[in-house]
Design a protein around this motif. Structure first.
Motif, mmCIF file in Angstrom:
data_model
loop_
_atom_site.group_PDB
_atom_site.id
_atom_site.type_symbol
_atom_site.label_atom_id
_atom_site.label_comp_id
_atom_site.label_asym_id
_atom_site.label_seq_id
_atom_site.Cartn_x
_atom_site.Cartn_y
_atom_site.Cartn_z
ATOM 1 N N SER A 69 -29.646 15.220 112.231
ATOM 2 C CA SER A 69 -29.086 14.292 113.123
ATOM 3 C C SER A 69 -30.208 14.016 114.177
ATOM 4 O O SER A 69 -31.201 14.588 114.178
ATOM 5 N N THR A 70 -29.925 12.997 115.008
ATOM 6 C CA THR A 70 -30.740 12.570 116.229
ATOM 7 C C THR A 70 -30.381 13.314 117.350
ATOM 8 O O THR A 70 -29.197 13.507 117.572
ATOM 9 N N VAL A 71 -31.318 13.940 118.103
ATOM 10 C CA VAL A 71 -31.033 14.629 119.309
ATOM 11 C C VAL A 71 -31.846 13.955 120.586
ATOM 12 O O VAL A 71 -32.904 13.289 120.239
ATOM 13 N N ARG A 72 -31.517 13.969 121.842
ATOM 14 C CA ARG A 72 -31.928 13.280 122.669
ATOM 15 C C ARG A 72 -32.175 14.328 123.807
ATOM 16 O O ARG A 72 -31.802 15.276 123.894
ATOM 17 N N GLY A 73 -32.527 13.796 124.938
ATOM 18 C CA GLY A 73 -32.891 14.454 126.063
ATOM 19 C C GLY A 73 -33.966 15.588 126.031
ATOM 20 O O GLY A 73 -33.940 16.900 126.695
ATOM 21 N N LEU A 74 -35.043 15.222 125.327
ATOM 22 C CA LEU A 74 -36.187 16.016 125.016
ATOM 23 C C LEU A 74 -37.149 15.638 126.364
ATOM 24 O O LEU A 74 -37.240 14.691 126.723
ATOM 25 N N GLY A 75 -38.222 16.748 126.316
ATOM 26 C CA GLY A 75 -39.212 16.619 127.402
ATOM 27 C C GLY A 75 -40.127 17.663 127.220
ATOM 28 O O GLY A 75 -40.091 18.714 126.138
ATOM 29 N N THR A 76 -40.851 17.883 128.261
ATOM 30 C CA THR A 76 -41.939 19.025 128.174
ATOM 31 C C THR A 76 -40.994 20.308 128.390
ATOM 32 O O THR A 76 -41.644 21.393 127.792
ATOM 33 N N THR A 77 -39.904 20.269 129.011
ATOM 34 C CA THR A 77 -38.890 21.400 128.983
ATOM 35 C C THR A 77 -37.448 20.917 128.690
ATOM 36 O O THR A 77 -37.316 19.637 129.167
ATOM 37 N N PHE A 78 -36.903 21.734 127.717
ATOM 38 C CA PHE A 78 -35.375 21.254 127.744
ATOM 39 C C PHE A 78 -34.688 22.349 126.988
ATOM 40 O O PHE A 78 -35.364 23.380 126.512
ATOM 41 N N THR A 79 -33.389 22.323 127.158
ATOM 42 C CA THR A 79 -32.489 23.585 126.655
ATOM 43 C C THR A 79 -31.628 22.932 125.590
ATOM 44 O O THR A 79 -31.069 22.019 125.452
ATOM 45 N N ARG A 80 -31.576 23.925 124.371
ATOM 46 C CA ARG A 80 -30.464 23.610 123.210
ATOM 47 C C ARG A 80 -29.983 24.815 122.910
ATOM 48 O O ARG A 80 -30.054 25.807 123.291
ATOM 49 N N THR A 81 -28.546 24.570 122.520
ATOM 50 C CA THR A 81 -27.749 25.513 122.126
ATOM 51 C C THR A 81 -27.892 25.603 120.585
ATOM 52 O O THR A 81 -27.505 24.652 119.770
ATOM 53 N N PHE A 82 -28.440 26.814 119.904
ATOM 54 C CA PHE A 82 -28.613 27.053 118.526
ATOM 55 C C PHE A 82 -27.167 27.589 117.917
ATOM 56 O O PHE A 82 -26.783 28.653 118.504
ATOM 57 N N ALA A 83 -26.580 27.037 117.148
ATOM 58 C CA ALA A 83 -25.336 27.396 116.549
ATOM 59 C C ALA A 83 -25.211 28.794 115.892
ATOM 60 O O ALA A 83 -26.639 29.164 115.744
ATOM 61 N N PRO A 84 -24.226 29.356 115.996
ATOM 62 C CA PRO A 84 -24.290 30.881 115.462
ATOM 63 C C PRO A 84 -24.575 30.859 113.849
ATOM 64 O O PRO A 84 -24.180 29.846 113.044
ATOM 65 N N ASN A 85 -25.259 31.994 113.498
ATOM 66 C CA ASN A 85 -25.677 32.004 112.085
ATOM 67 C C ASN A 85 -26.146 30.771 111.497
ATOM 68 O O ASN A 85 -25.511 29.781 110.601
ATOM 69 N N SER A 86 -27.420 30.281 112.082
ATOM 70 C CA SER A 86 -28.022 28.831 111.901
ATOM 71 C C SER A 86 -29.403 29.029 111.946
ATOM 72 O O SER A 86 -30.126 29.971 112.141
ATOM 73 N N VAL A 87 -29.809 28.102 110.900
ATOM 74 C CA VAL A 87 -31.306 27.783 110.963
ATOM 75 C C VAL A 87 -31.585 26.291 111.463
ATOM 76 O O VAL A 87 -30.762 25.425 110.995
ATOM 77 N N THR A 88 -32.492 26.088 112.523
ATOM 78 C CA THR A 88 -32.503 25.000 112.888
ATOM 79 C C THR A 88 -33.973 24.224 113.074
ATOM 80 O O THR A 88 -34.689 25.152 113.547
ATOM 81 N N PHE A 89 -34.544 23.152 112.738
ATOM 82 C CA PHE A 89 -35.814 22.656 112.661
ATOM 83 C C PHE A 89 -35.752 21.478 113.525
ATOM 84 O O PHE A 89 -34.763 20.450 113.275
ATOM 85 N N LEU A 90 -36.316 21.584 114.584
ATOM 86 C CA LEU A 90 -36.559 20.076 115.581
ATOM 87 C C LEU A 90 -37.836 19.591 115.299
ATOM 88 O O LEU A 90 -38.960 20.252 115.426
#
Length: 839
Positions: A813-834
């Motif tokens: 999916s597409t993600v927004r709100g990225l910058g030099t610092t940002f906060t993400r919530t990584f799902a329980p029991n997950s592998v995430t590639f940004l």
């Protein structure tokens, strides 16, 4: 690398959402995240080898015949014999068949009329059919039968000869297709071929070969291939399976094993029968026309046709854009057999065979073996650059004596060639230490490590390669897997892979193993890709491996993660007794505090064992003459348990005596309801080795190993002293060994890489816990586009992909709100590639 800090409480009340089922996480409004990832873009991280991740193909679980090799006929050359498997005979998978009043007899024969010296057994049909009648055989194929697709073409061929002066009409019938008839003429072997087109789809089809008239008809190498093989190649590969491998984008293909490389006879042929039976894998048996290739008794209990041979392996690696990486036998058996050759001439022959293999792969068409390759259809060299010698040998001195001779000969003939050694069958222990010391001292280029461990081991050992020397031999992690097939296993492997990438200057290549499993013929679990006769599906680990292999990057960007402190847990739980293919007696079981206070005792003098319960109903336990006896010498893993110990400091003592059988005895402690346990294994591995193993249900890893044997009839006094996470083992009053299991299970792991071609950062995060991970990402001043791409694999940690459902899939999916610092919530029991585009 992960760095702990004091535990923080996530502001879960203000989370907008948590990513579930792959949905894009919404940025969390919290000033106090659970974790922080900080990049240091000014530091130079290691470059990542182009061949970092690959695949390992071994003919286990019917991975070749009936699997990747597209041949549909089982036992096509009638070479299945009791020498391969007690249940086999020359007509295995074949049934004599009568049609329209036909008659005759069908026998398998090995005489001077054979097709050739390596294809010795053939089918002899003595025909006595009346007019209009036919007699012959029907083949059942693999699994439930032939999978036939409507509209598809299938190429039939057979080698045949007939003594009928008028010739013999041979009718070929395939379920769902119109029958075709050809005429066999002359009493010399000749190849006949015909094409069949299917009119309907079936998955339980049969192939019949029926002859009319009289006389003697001889048949051999009866073959049926789908026309639509991978890349359309003759003698080719099953398309869906090969495509699943190609989709991984592997950097290398390791083949052909594995245990079958260095087990069985080291010689070429059985002297008594002349048959090439039960020998270690020898490449020269597997090239040339398929009808001239030997068959072999596979280490895993079935016959190998060698239709999928070294030429096809090299071709497959080229077709998927991967480096070929053959493994040759070192003349020291592995996989528990533990034998070494003492025949210098045989060793010289195998070294020459290895040099000939390199010539087969790379030599000019004017060379002896380059000419063979060219005649098979590939005049251009395959470009082989590396070769591995041996696999999981547990006789380090014997292996090393042979390896150095292989290495010297290869490097003398081919300067710059990479010759890969190995470190034995486990991730630690005396063999591992011995071989690593030898490899370092000799300046070997690369060492092959293998291990299959529990998910907790992988989550506890993310930093394994942090401590390896940055100079000296590099690591080829040739076989590894977490010992089950659920998503949680794949998450633990993913977390571990972040550590492999972080240490890409040490770990140059890695491959999950095994690659394939036929669902109806399984010798080993877990496996990456599963299949039946017409369907295939990727395990959860396949999806994780595919994600990593297609998003590697060119260089690691150094980063650290801080988060919650995880404390080591003391060893508590029930005590246990067990055996493995052995009968043993146990007496005077006592658990005491260090001051001698008795917490539990059982001397079995009352004639019962009321406090003991089976973990699994295996073996035959009873109280005999005031001792607890397991009497079944064939039963394995017979653990019974008692007395859950909640204290962190205690001593367990017991007297153990071997009565009969293959091994010694097993005393367990820290047995949990979750299935986790420890046991002290004395006389294990056919009474050659002792170890402390940590297990989770059927998965175990060794914490401590040393040579050991147990004498039948001799009582042994055992004491296990537990102090929190530290354990001391005392045998007959003397310290046998000790260990400290103080590693912690880290559920959060990450690594960041950079793709120079696309100018992207790839932030890879594994959250192997049941709660979401609110995470601040600080790119260290790097500027990225505000919009990026996210791929997530997540779900129930106990879920797995099966033939009927594949719920664990990546979602992008597409993600927004990225910058030099940002906060993400990584799902329980997950592998995430940004994937973040650099500005």
């Amino acid at each position: 690398m992960f760095h702990a800090r004091p535990l923080l409480t996530a502001a879960t009340a203000v989370l907008v959402a948590v990513a579930l089922n792959g949905a894009a996480p919404v940025q969390a409004r919290t000033a106090d995240p659970d974790y922080t990832i900080t990049l240091d873009p000014r530091a130079q991280g290691p470059a990542i080898n182009d061949d970092m991740y690959g695949v390992f193909f071994e003919d286990i679980n019917y991975a070749a015949d009936g699997g990747l090799y597209a041949e549909l006929v089982r036992n096509r050359s009638f070479e299945f014999l009791p020498a391969d498997n007690g249940a086999y005979n020359g007509l295995t998978a074949w049934t004599p068949t009568v049609d329209g009043g036909g008659s005759g007899t069908a026998t398998t024969v090995n005489d001077d009329a054979r097709l050739n010296e390596r294809n010795r057994t053939y089918l002899k049909l003595d025909l006595t059919s009346t007019a209009g009648g036919r007699y012959g055989v029907t083949n059942a194929g693999y699994n439930t039968g032939f999978a036939v697709e409507a509209g598809a073409r299938y190429d039939f061929s057979v080698w045949a000869r007939s003594d009928n002066p008028a010739g013999t009409a041979l009718t070929v019938g395939l379920t769902g297709a119109a029958a075709r008839t050809l005429t066999v003429r002359g009493d010399r072997w000749r190849k006949y071929a015909v094409s069949l087109r299917s009119g309907r789809t079936v998955d339980d089809g049969k192939l019949s070969v029926l002859a009319a008239g009289g006389g003697t008809l001889r048949l051999d190498e009866v073959s049926l291939f789908p026309r639509d093989t991978f890349k359309g190649r003759a003698n080719g590969l099953r398309k869906d399976l090969a495509q699943k491998v190609a989709a991984l984008n592997p950097g290398f293909v390791r083949f052909p094993g594995g245990c079958l490389v260095n087990t069985g006879s080291m010689y070429g042929y059985d002297a008594a029968s002349g048959f090439p039976r039960s020998r270690s894998y020898q490449w020269k048996d597997t090239v040339g026309p398929v009808e001239t290739r030997a068959t072999n008794s596979n280490f895993w209990g079935y016959n190998q046709s060698y239709g999928l041979g070294y030429y096809e392996y090299f071709q497959f690696a080229e077709d998927v854009g991967a480096m070929p990486l053959p493994v040759v036998p070192a003349l020291v058996t592995g996989c528990g057999q533990n034998r070494a050759t003492d025949d210098p001439a045989l060793l010289r022959r195998h070294i020459q065979d290895t040099l000939d293999l390199i010539e087969f792969a790379n030599g000019p068409v004017t060379s002896t073996w380059g000419k063979v390759r060219a005649k098979m259809g590939h005049p251009r060299p395959f470009g082989l650059t590396s070769i591995a010698v041996g696999n999981e040998e547990n006789l380090p001195d014997a292996y090393w004596a042979n390896f150095v001779q292989f290495r010297a000969a290869i490097e003398a003939a081919h300067p710059g060639f990479t010759v890969i050694s190995n470190s034995g069958p486990d991730d630690q222990g005396t063999t591992f230490d011995n071989l690593w010391a030898k490899n370092r001292a000799a300046g070997v280029a690369m060492v092959d490590e293998h291990y299959y461990n529990s998910p907790s081991w992988f989550l506890q050992n993310n930093n394994r390669y942090d401590a390896y020397a940055r100079s000296g031999p590099k690591v080829f992690l040739g076989e590894y897997a977490s010992q089950d097939a659920k998503l949680f296993n794949s998450l633990s492997e993913a977390a571990y892979m972040t550590g492999l990438e972080r240490n890409a200057d040490v770990v140059k290549m890695a491959s999950y193993a095994p690659l394939f499993a036929n669902i109806d013929n399984v010798q080993w679990r877990p496996d990456m890709i599963w299949f039946d006769n017409d369907e295939s599906w990727g395990s959860t680990s396949y999806q994780v491996q595919k994600l990593f292999m297609n998003n590697v990057g060119d260089r690691v960007v150094p980063s650290t993660a801080t988060g919650a402190v995880v404390q080591p847990q003391p060893i508590t739980g029930a005590i246990g007794l067990s055996t493995w293919a052995t009968s043993a007696r146990y007496d005077d079981v006592r658990v005491t505090r260090p001051d001698g206070t008795v917490l539990y005792s059982d001397d079995f003098n009352d004639g019962d064992a009321d406090g003991w319960t089976p973990v699994q109903p295996r073996g035959s336990w009873s109280v005999v003459d005031g001792a607890y006896v397991q009497s079944d010498t064939s039963a394995q893993d017979t653990m019974v348990k008692a007395a859950t110990i909640g204290e962190t400091d205690y001593d367990l003592s017991v007297t153990a005596t071997k009565i009969a059988g293959a091994e010694g005895f097993l005393v367990a402690f820290g047995v949990q309801e979750t299935g986790q346990f420890y046991w002290w294994n004395l006389g294990g591995w056919n009474n050659t080795q002792g170890a402390v193993e940590k297990g989770f249900t059927s998965a175990k890893e060794q914490l401590l190993t040393k040579p050991n044997s147990v004498t039948t009839g001799t009582p042994y006094d055992l004491r296990i002293e537990v102090r929190g996470t530290h354990v001391r083992l005392v045998l007959n009053g003397e310290e046998w060994g000790s260990f400290d299991d103080d590693k912690v299970t880290e559920p959060f792991a990450q690594v960041v890489t950079r793709n120079d071609r696309t100018r992207e950062l790839i932030v890879k995060v594994v959250n192997a816990q049941d709660t979401a991970a609110v995470t601040k990402v600080d790119l260290g001043g790097l500027r990225v586009a505000p919009v990026g791409e996210q791929t997530v694999i997540t779900g129930d940690p106990g879920e797995q992909n099966t033939r009927t459902a594949e719920p664990i899939q990546p979602v992008t999916s597409t993600v927004r709100g990225l910058g030099t610092t940002f906060t993400r919530t990584f799902a329980p029991n997950s592998v995430t590639f940004l994937r973040l585009s650099l500005r």
